[in-house]
Every structure is written in structure tokens, then in C-alpha cells.
Design an enzyme around this catalytic site. Structure first.
Site, mmCIF file in Angstrom:
data_model
loop_
_atom_site.group_PDB
_atom_site.id
_atom_site.type_symbol
_atom_site.label_atom_id
_atom_site.label_comp_id
_atom_site.label_asym_id
_atom_site.label_seq_id
_atom_site.Cartn_x
_atom_site.Cartn_y
_atom_site.Cartn_z
ATOM 1 N N GLU A 48 0.792 -1.152 0.147
ATOM 2 C CA GLU A 48 0.055 0.160 0.031
ATOM 3 C C GLU A 48 0.708 1.175 0.052
ATOM 4 O OE1 GLU A 48 -3.256 0.368 -0.400
ATOM 5 O OE2 GLU A 48 -3.652 -1.830 -0.464
ATOM 6 N N ASN A 52 0.906 3.948 -3.175
ATOM 7 C CA ASN A 52 0.481 5.470 -2.898
ATOM 8 C C ASN A 52 1.618 6.207 -3.628
ATOM 9 O OD1 ASN A 52 -1.766 5.051 -1.670
ATOM 10 N ND2 ASN A 52 -0.930 5.641 0.325
ATOM 11 N N ARG A 107 -9.910 3.988 -7.342
ATOM 12 C CA ARG A 107 -9.029 4.036 -6.159
ATOM 13 C C ARG A 107 -10.129 3.993 -5.032
ATOM 14 N NH1 ARG A 107 -4.554 2.054 -7.533
ATOM 15 N NH2 ARG A 107 -3.802 2.764 -9.501
#
Length: 144
Positions: A48, A52, A107
Site C-alpha cells: 500500500e 501510494n 481508487r
């Protein structure tokens, strides 16, 4: 708290490097003999954080992402993922579940929430125009 070992590597913010970051980190953490669930938690959180960087830090360019991981003799793992991208204007807002600066059709806005659910501690610091640093920690419990 005494450090046992540390690794640091830098890679381009290309989507193919997300799996590289997870695999390289897993190879480094093998020396601590984590359980499969512990390793899965850490790999998910790192995935994650790196994603990002790839999606949000460098939306119109390719930049560098640096991952640093340290093992301590008490079983603590500390991982830092850093970019020099666009930064986050409001970290508190960005950490709210479902908040995203990306396309909401693509997203979910759950990256930080996922990191927090799999790690013992997550700290985010960011400066607009200068980049973001995500520091995560997890204590590996001894296998029983």
C-alpha cells in the site's frame, strides 16, 4: 533498543516495482523468522505504501521511491517508505478512510487504513512539493 540489521534500496515509481519491493523486503525479513501471517501483514502494508508513491506522489512522472527496513533484537521491524513527489497538503484528511486524490472509480482511498490495520504503528509526514515519508512498525511475536 539495539539494531540487528538494516537494508535500504531505491527504485523507480513504476508499478512493476511494487512486487519487487514486497519480495525484497520479504527476503530481508526471513532472517527474523516471521510467521506467515506476520509476513503477509507487513507485505500488504508495504504494498500500500509503495503503491501510494507510484500513483499519488508522481502522478505525471516517474520518480524515486526509497524503502528502508530495520530489524531490532527485541523483534521490532521498522519500515520507512519515502518519495520526493508532490507531497500531501493535509495528512490528517488523507488518512481518513475513503479519501483519495486519484480517480474514485479506480481508487478506494483505503491505503492508509490498510497500513494501520496490519501494522502496530503508522506515522506519515509530508511537505507539499517535497515528498512524503511513511514509517511503519510491527513487533514480531516469537513462534509458539
Amino acid at each position: 533498543m539495539k539494531m540487528v540489521n538494516q537494508v535500504k534500496f531505491t527504485f523507480l515509481s513504476r508499478s512493476v516495482n511494487e512486487s519487487f519491493a514486497r519480495a525484497a523486503l520479504a527476503a530481508f525479513l526471513a532472517q527474523a523468522d516471521p510467521t506467515v501471517p506476520q509476513l503477509a501483514d507487513i507485505k500488504t502494508a508495504v504494498s500500500e505504501a509503495v503503491t501510494n508513491c507510484i500513483v499519488h506522489a508522481y502522478p505525471d512522472a516517474v520518480g524515486q521511491v526509497t524503502l528502508t527496513a530495520a530489524l531490532y533484537e527485541n523483534g521490532l521491524v521498522r519500515i520507512t517508505v519515502t518519495d520526493r513527489g508532490v507531497g500531501i497538503p493535509d495528512v490528517d484528511k488523507a488518512m481518513e478512510p475513503l479519501f483519495t486524490t486519484g480517480n474514485p472509480d479506480e481508487r478506494a482511498g483505503l491505503g492508509f487504513a490498510v497500513m494501520q490495520s496490519f501494522m502496530d504503528k503508522v506515522k506519515v509526514s509530508s511537505t507539499p512539493g517535497r515528498g512524503t515519508r511513511v514509517t511503519m512498525a510491527k513487533r514480531l511475536e516469537a513462534k509458539g
